[in-house]
Design a protein around this motif. Structure first.
Motif, PDB file in Angstrom:
ATOM      1  N   ASP A  45     -56.331  38.860  42.985  1.00 16.03           N
ATOM      2  CA  ASP A  45     -57.116  37.887  43.753  1.00 16.03           C
ATOM      3  C   ASP A  45     -56.365  36.566  43.895  1.00 16.03           C
ATOM      4  O   ASP A  45     -56.425  35.922  44.951  1.00 16.03           O
ATOM      5  CB  ASP A  45     -58.475  37.659  43.089  1.00 16.03           C
ATOM      6  N   ILE A  46     -55.653  36.161  42.870  1.00 15.98           N
ATOM      7  CA  ILE A  46     -54.877  34.920  42.916  1.00 15.98           C
ATOM      8  C   ILE A  46     -53.755  35.021  43.951  1.00 15.98           C
ATOM      9  O   ILE A  46     -53.557  34.108  44.752  1.00 15.98           O
ATOM     10  CB  ILE A  46     -54.332  34.572  41.517  1.00 15.98           C
ATOM     11  N   VAL A  47     -53.043  36.134  43.955  1.00 15.72           N
ATOM     12  CA  VAL A  47     -51.959  36.329  44.920  1.00 15.72           C
ATOM     13  C   VAL A  47     -52.514  36.355  46.344  1.00 15.72           C
ATOM     14  O   VAL A  47     -51.958  35.724  47.253  1.00 15.72           O
ATOM     15  CB  VAL A  47     -51.156  37.609  44.591  1.00 15.72           C
ATOM     16  N   GLY A  48     -53.620  37.060  46.551  1.00 12.61           N
ATOM     17  CA  GLY A  48     -54.260  37.073  47.873  1.00 12.61           C
ATOM     18  C   GLY A  48     -54.704  35.681  48.295  1.00 12.61           C
ATOM     19  O   GLY A  48     -54.563  35.293  49.458  1.00 12.61           O
ATOM     20  N   ALA A  49     -55.197  34.919  47.337  1.00  9.32           N
ATOM     21  CA  ALA A  49     -55.647  33.552  47.632  1.00  9.32           C
ATOM     22  C   ALA A  49     -54.475  32.630  47.961  1.00  9.32           C
ATOM     23  O   ALA A  49     -54.583  31.777  48.850  1.00  9.32           O
ATOM     24  CB  ALA A  49     -56.441  32.991  46.458  1.00  9.32           C
ATOM     25  N   ILE A  50     -53.358  32.784  47.267  1.00 10.84           N
ATOM     26  CA  ILE A  50     -52.170  31.979  47.580  1.00 10.84           C
ATOM     27  C   ILE A  50     -51.718  32.295  48.996  1.00 10.84           C
ATOM     28  O   ILE A  50     -51.404  31.380  49.783  1.00 10.84           O
ATOM     29  CB  ILE A  50     -51.039  32.226  46.557  1.00 10.84           C
ATOM     30  N   ALA A  51     -51.685  33.572  49.349  1.00 10.43           N
ATOM     31  CA  ALA A  51     -51.300  33.963  50.714  1.00 10.43           C
ATOM     32  C   ALA A  51     -52.287  33.408  51.739  1.00 10.43           C
ATOM     33  O   ALA A  51     -51.880  32.919  52.801  1.00 10.43           O
ATOM     34  CB  ALA A  51     -51.213  35.483  50.817  1.00 10.43           C
ATOM     35  N   ALA A  52     -53.564  33.460  51.427  1.00 13.44           N
ATOM     36  CA  ALA A  52     -54.580  32.936  52.347  1.00 13.44           C
ATOM     37  C   ALA A  52     -54.445  31.423  52.505  1.00 13.44           C
ATOM     38  O   ALA A  52     -54.545  30.894  53.618  1.00 13.44           O
ATOM     39  CB  ALA A  52     -55.978  33.295  51.842  1.00 13.44           C
ATOM     40  N   ALA A  53     -54.205  30.723  51.403  1.00 12.84           N
ATOM     41  CA  ALA A  53     -54.025  29.270  51.462  1.00 12.84           C
ATOM     42  C   ALA A  53     -52.760  28.918  52.246  1.00 12.84           C
ATOM     43  O   ALA A  53     -52.761  27.987  53.057  1.00 12.84           O
ATOM     44  CB  ALA A  53     -53.970  28.682  50.053  1.00 12.84           C
ATOM     45  N   ALA A  54     -51.677  29.666  52.017  1.00 11.80           N
ATOM     46  CA  ALA A  54     -50.430  29.423  52.754  1.00 11.80           C
ATOM     47  C   ALA A  54     -50.631  29.702  54.242  1.00 11.80           C
ATOM     48  O   ALA A  54     -50.100  28.971  55.092  1.00 11.80           O
ATOM     49  CB  ALA A  54     -49.307  30.278  52.188  1.00 11.80           C
ATOM     50  N   SER A  55     -51.418  30.701  54.559  1.00 10.39           N
ATOM     51  CA  SER A  55     -51.740  31.000  55.958  1.00 10.39           C
ATOM     52  C   SER A  55     -52.555  29.868  56.577  1.00 10.39           C
ATOM     53  O   SER A  55     -52.325  29.486  57.725  1.00 10.39           O
ATOM     54  CB  SER A  55     -52.524  32.311  56.054  1.00 10.39           C
ATOM     55  N   SER A  56     -53.481  29.343  55.810  1.00  8.30           N
ATOM     56  CA  SER A  56     -54.290  28.208  56.280  1.00  8.30           C
ATOM     57  C   SER A  56     -53.410  26.985  56.489  1.00  8.30           C
ATOM     58  O   SER A  56     -53.545  26.275  57.493  1.00  8.30           O
ATOM     59  CB  SER A  56     -55.386  27.884  55.274  1.00  8.30           C
ATOM     60  N   ARG A  57     -52.512  26.748  55.567  1.00  5.35           N
ATOM     61  CA  ARG A  57     -51.581  25.619  55.690  1.00  5.35           C
ATOM     62  C   ARG A  57     -50.727  25.782  56.942  1.00  5.35           C
ATOM     63  O   ARG A  57     -50.505  24.840  57.680  1.00  5.35           O
ATOM     64  CB  ARG A  57     -50.697  25.529  54.448  1.00  5.35           C
ATOM     65  N   LEU A  58     -50.277  26.996  57.183  1.00  2.00           N
ATOM     66  CA  LEU A  58     -49.491  27.296  58.377  1.00  2.00           C
ATOM     67  C   LEU A  58     -50.292  27.005  59.643  1.00  2.00           C
ATOM     68  O   LEU A  58     -49.781  26.381  60.577  1.00  2.00           O
ATOM     69  CB  LEU A  58     -49.068  28.766  58.331  1.00  2.00           C
TER      70      LEU A  58
END
Length: 168
Positions: A145-158
């Motif tokens: 869940d943490i890895v998925g959340a980091i990817a989701a946050a990075a996608s949001s930042r993008l």
């Protein structure tokens, strides 16, 4: 001119623990690419890595990584009291605390992260499929869940960067 980032002790340990648990920046960047490539025609893996690294610079993200990985390790070593031990060990679907920790990461870049996270959590592409494989004997109840959340946050930042809402 971009300001040089000084890696704190906390960030260094969080990054080391990810690697020790088998997760690389490249793995997370691939998830970002998976989430965002259809929205950004010229998206490169370098763009994805850059945004992952920016997310990993956030203290609340580092704290979530350390907390989640520590709980996974304790469960793996059977060091938790029952019924928590069994709940985390089998990744009980009604537990939800693993998702709450992930939400603390998702929230860093706004509500768009929730949809990215929900989507990738259901799809389980790339490293997420590996982390969810229980046959290895490793416990990744929190880490997936943490890895998925980091990817989701990075996608949001993008997405925010594309709209001109973030620096660099």
């Amino acid at each position: 001119m971009a300001k040089e980032h000084k890696v704190t002790a906390l960030e260094k340990v969080a990054r080391e623990w990810l690697i020790e648990r088998g997760v690389t920046i490249e793995d997370i960047a691939e998830l970002v690419h998976y989430l965002q490539s259809k929205y950004h025609e010229e998206l490169t893996m370098e763009d994805c890595r850059h945004n992952v690294n920016k997310v990993l610079q956030k203290r609340e993200v580092q704290n979530a990584i350390l907390t989640g990985i520590q709980l996974d390790k304790l469960a793996e070593d059977k060091q938790l009291a029952e019924p928590l031990q069994s709940t985390i060990e089998v990744d009980e679907s009604l537990y939800g605390v693993d998702e709450i920790i992930a939400f603390s990461i998702v929230n860093v870049y706004g509500s768009i992260g929730f949809t990215n996270y929900g989507y990738i959590d259901k799809q389980k592409p790339g490293i997420l499929e590996k982390l969810n494989d229980k046959s290895s004997g490793a416990c990744h109840t929190f880490l997936d869940d943490i890895v998925g959340a980091i990817a989701a946050a990075a996608s949001s930042r993008l997405a925010h960067s594309a709209a001109g809402d973030t620096e660099d």
